[in-house]
Design a protein around this motif. Structure first.
Motif, short mmCIF file in Angstrom:
data_model
loop_
_atom_site.label_atom_id
_atom_site.label_comp_id
_atom_site.label_asym_id
_atom_site.label_seq_id
_atom_site.Cartn_x
_atom_site.Cartn_y
_atom_site.Cartn_z
N ALA A 36 0.84 -1.20 0.00
CA ALA A 36 0.00 0.00 0.00
C ALA A 36 0.88 1.25 0.00
O ALA A 36 0.61 2.21 -0.71
CB ALA A 36 -0.91 0.00 1.22
N GLU A 37 1.93 1.19 0.79
CA GLU A 37 2.85 2.32 0.87
C GLU A 37 3.44 2.63 -0.50
O GLU A 37 3.48 3.76 -0.94
CB GLU A 37 3.98 1.93 1.82
CG GLU A 37 4.50 2.99 2.75
CD GLU A 37 5.50 2.34 3.71
OE1 GLU A 37 6.69 2.36 3.38
OE2 GLU A 37 5.06 1.76 4.73
N HIS A 40 0.74 3.96 -2.78
CA HIS A 40 0.32 5.27 -2.33
C HIS A 40 1.34 6.32 -2.80
O HIS A 40 0.98 7.39 -3.29
CB HIS A 40 0.19 5.30 -0.81
CG HIS A 40 -0.21 6.64 -0.29
ND1 HIS A 40 -1.48 7.12 -0.44
CD2 HIS A 40 0.50 7.60 0.31
CE1 HIS A 40 -1.55 8.32 0.07
NE2 HIS A 40 -0.36 8.65 0.53
N SER A 41 2.62 5.95 -2.70
CA SER A 41 3.63 6.95 -3.04
C SER A 41 3.80 7.14 -4.55
O SER A 41 4.27 8.18 -5.00
CB SER A 41 4.97 6.64 -2.37
OG SER A 41 5.55 5.51 -2.95
N ALA A 43 1.14 6.74 -6.79
CA ALA A 43 -0.17 6.89 -7.46
C ALA A 43 -0.24 8.03 -8.47
O ALA A 43 -0.62 7.82 -9.62
CB ALA A 43 -1.28 7.04 -6.41
N ASN A 107 -6.08 -0.12 -2.93
CA ASN A 107 -5.46 1.14 -2.56
C ASN A 107 -6.31 2.34 -2.93
O ASN A 107 -6.58 2.61 -4.11
CB ASN A 107 -4.11 1.23 -3.26
CG ASN A 107 -3.25 2.32 -2.69
OD1 ASN A 107 -3.65 3.47 -2.65
ND2 ASN A 107 -2.07 1.95 -2.23
N SER A 109 -5.64 5.53 -2.81
CA SER A 109 -4.98 6.58 -3.61
C SER A 109 -5.03 6.25 -5.09
O SER A 109 -5.29 7.11 -5.93
CB SER A 109 -3.51 6.72 -3.21
OG SER A 109 -3.39 6.93 -1.85
#
Ligand SMILES: C[S@@+](CC[C@H](N)C(=O)[O-])C[C@H]1O[C@@H](n2cnc3c(N)ncnc32)[C@H](O)[C@@H]1O
Lengths: 261, 204
Positions: A36-37, A40-41, A43, A107, A109
């Motif tokens: 997810a991290e 997310h970063s 996206a 996710n 994002s």
């Protein structure tokens, strides 16, 4: 003797609790958060980086997947791990008003970026956005005519569970398409590709998205993903029939297709 | 197979870039939304499927449903399709095979060929009004001059072939030759009649 068995059982249990995150071994519970991290970063830069890092070839891989999908007006489609919705956009246009497309991703994002992009493309009405984990799909049994998961499966912690979950929500007669990085058996291409993935890719990731780690994870996760035959076996174990795969770009990417009868 | 995907990607991008500029594009697509056309060019190994939606035209390399119209033709007949008067003659000449509603097909051909694009307006976004106007005017001049030059060129080539290199006969020469042939034909007839007469006399 019993000691050995105990030891093996112990190793197994330990193995059950850990999984790969790229080349690192981490606790299973942790992987989803780590993935997810990463997404997310990336996206907001995801689409640009996709074009940039594959030299635009990902569009051709996806196009081929669409040609193998048998998509028709009126169908119900699940674009799983759909991210920014490249496949959803096309499916939405082809299935038309009578059809329905679900863009599902774990996710939030990525879903947001996807939703905004599709709205800009004028896609609305027959698309639904659902935050969901591929391992436990929140849909009824026998629901979709087609499920696609493009460049998503390798990020999933329990791939077998995910494939079984897809099997469950697919209608009899429906098909699953898995588009994913795979193994090339051409030695020269393989060398080039290694250099590209472990040197060029993280460097570019740093330069363009200021995020070398995410792109190092990308390269590592690709190497840890099951090869063509292994994935085919996993699909068959989950109940899929007529499973076949098509190698593209020398096997760097493969499209697996299986049917539920 | 990905080669065909590459071709379909090119066709799709080309069509939709133009569709985006066409001021009537969306209205025309609306009339055809949901329709699927299978177009098989005789020059290519397999058909392409054109799916029309409000947003754009999607090109698929494979389609497992039943297209609304199936067409088989050669690239050269593509442009003549939009002219309804020509369709029947194309079919008679076997340059075109159609299954399905011909009117739909004509609407589709119009969608692709009769675009209402204001080039000057489009260019002015990138180049500024004045320059775009000059460029368009300049291009029209070039087109007119090129047309004139082409005519002249055709004429010149005609002269070169007939007069300078004498590769082909000029029109007067052809007429003279034809006269000579008819005269010869007459004389041949006369001679054969005379021969027949003589032969009769000998046998008597
Ligand atoms: C590389 S992107 C692919 C996006 C899109 N399908 C494409 O081809 O451009 C991978 C996506 O998988 C999603 N993902 C990762 N693990 C997932 C899971 N367990 N369930 C659903 N989606 C997941 C990520 O959030 C990310 O958006």
């Amino acid at each position: 003797m019993t000691e050995q068995v105990d030891q093996a059982a112990h190793d197994n249990a330990k193995h059950d609790e850990t999984t790969h995150f790229g080349y690192r071994t981490i606790a299973k519970a942790e992987k989803a958060d780590k993935v997810a991290e990463v997404f997310h970063s990336v996206a907001t830069k995801y689409d640009i980086m996709n074009d940039f890092m594959s030299f635009g070839i990902h569009r051709i891989w996806k196009r081929f997947a669409i040609d193998c999908s048998g998509i028709r007006p009126g169908q119900k489609v699940l674009d799983l791990a759909g991210g920014t919705g490249d496949l959803t956009a096309k499916f939405s246009r082809v299935v038309g008003e009578q059809g329905h497309v679900v863009l599902a991703d774990i996710n939030d994002s990525m879903l947001k970026v996807g939703r905004a992009k599709l709205r800009d493309l004028g896609i609305e009405g027959n698309v639904e956005y659902v935050q969901a984990n591929a391992e436990a799909l929140p849909f009824p049994d026998n629901h979709f005519d087609l499920i696609t998961i493009a460049f998503g499966l390798r990020n999933v912690t329990d791939k077998d569970k995910a494939i079984r979950s897809m099997f469950r929500v697919l209608k009899p007669g429906g098909r699953l398409l898995v588009l994913e990085f795979s193994k090339t058996d051409q030695p020269i291409l393989s060398k080039l590709y290694d250099f590209y993935s472990f040197n060029f890719l993280p460097a570019m990731g740093k330069l363009v998205a200021n995020d070398a780690d995410s792109y190092r994870y990308l390269a590592e996760s690709i190497r840890m993903h099951p090869d063509q035959e292994t994935l085919k076996g996993m699909m068959e174990d989950a109940g899929f029939e007529g499973v076949e795969y098509f190698n593209m770009t020398g096997g760097i990417v493969a499209l697996h297709r299986g049917y539920k009868f | 197979m990905p080669l065909l995907s590459l071709i379909s990607a090119g066709v799709e991008t080309g069509i939709n870039s133009l569709q985006l500029l066409d001021r009537q594009g969306q209205a025309r697509r609306k009339k055809l939304a949901g329709k699927v056309f299978s177009i098989e060019l005789k020059e290519l190994p397999s058909p392409f499927y054109f799916v029309i939606s409000l947003q754009q035209v999607d090109v698929l390399g494979e389609y497992e449903g039943q297209p609304d119209v199936l067409v088989k033709l050669s690239i050269s007949a593509l442009d003549e399709l939009k002219d309804s008067a020509k369709t029947t003659s194309l079919i008679k000449q076997e340059k075109l095979e159609v299954e399905g509603d011909i009117q739909l097909l004509q609407q589709f051909a119009q969608l692709l060929t009769e675009m209402d694009i204001d080039w000057e307006d489009e260019l002015s976004r990138y180049l500024g009004d004045v320059f775009a106007h000059k460029l368009c005017y300049g291009l029209l001049q070039v087109k007119r001059l090129a047309g004139q030059q082409l005519c002249r060129l055709q004429h010149n080539i005609g002269e070169i072939i007939t007069e300078e290199y004498r590769l082909a006969p000029g029109p007067l020469e052809v007429a003279y030759f034809c006269d000579e042939v008819s005269a010869l034909e007459k004389r041949t007839h006369a001679t054969s009649a005379r021969l027949a007469q003589l032969a009769e006399q000998v046998t008597k």
